[in-house]
Design an enzyme around this catalytic site. Structure first.
Site, PDB file in Angstrom:
ATOM      1  N   TYR A 183       3.522   1.217  -3.430  1.00  0.00           N
ATOM      2  CA  TYR A 183       3.462   0.291  -4.553  1.00  0.00           C
ATOM      3  C   TYR A 183       4.557   0.642  -5.558  1.00  0.00           C
ATOM      4  O   TYR A 183       4.493   1.663  -6.226  1.00  0.00           O
ATOM      5  CB  TYR A 183       2.093   0.324  -5.239  1.00  0.00           C
ATOM      6  CG  TYR A 183       0.944  -0.003  -4.328  1.00  0.00           C
ATOM      7  CD1 TYR A 183       0.932  -1.170  -3.580  1.00  0.00           C
ATOM      8  CD2 TYR A 183      -0.129   0.861  -4.199  1.00  0.00           C
ATOM      9  CE1 TYR A 183      -0.120  -1.470  -2.739  1.00  0.00           C
ATOM     10  CE2 TYR A 183      -1.185   0.559  -3.361  1.00  0.00           C
ATOM     11  CZ  TYR A 183      -1.173  -0.602  -2.630  1.00  0.00           C
ATOM     12  OH  TYR A 183      -2.213  -0.903  -1.793  1.00  0.00           O
ATOM     13  N   GLY A 184       5.539  -0.217  -5.637  1.00  0.00           N
ATOM     14  CA  GLY A 184       6.632   0.023  -6.575  1.00  0.00           C
ATOM     15  C   GLY A 184       7.453   1.242  -6.243  1.00  0.00           C
ATOM     16  O   GLY A 184       7.990   1.887  -7.137  1.00  0.00           O
TER      17      GLY A 184
END
Length: 60
Positions: free
Chosen positions: A34-35
């Site tokens: 995530y990211g």
């Protein structure tokens, strides 16, 4: 806290973590995908200052 769900406001993400823990949430799950690791960094900053001891933290 990063990607997939709209804008990435770090301050708002940290406020969300604090409120969730205050309301009794005791399990957080994140992943470095995530990211590109940003989510884990935000969760880490959100749990700083003693909150880390109040939750189980999972990462993949």
């Amino acid at each position: 806290m990063a990607e997939f769900y709209g804008d990435r406001g770090e301050a708002e993400s940290i406020r969300t973590i604090h409120e969730a823990v205050d309301l009794g949430m005791d399990f957080l799950d994140t992943a470095d995908m995530y990211g590109a690791g940003l989510s884990e960094e935000i969760v880490g900053r959100g749990l700083a200052g003693g909150l880390r001891d109040r939750v189980v933290l999972a990462t993949k």
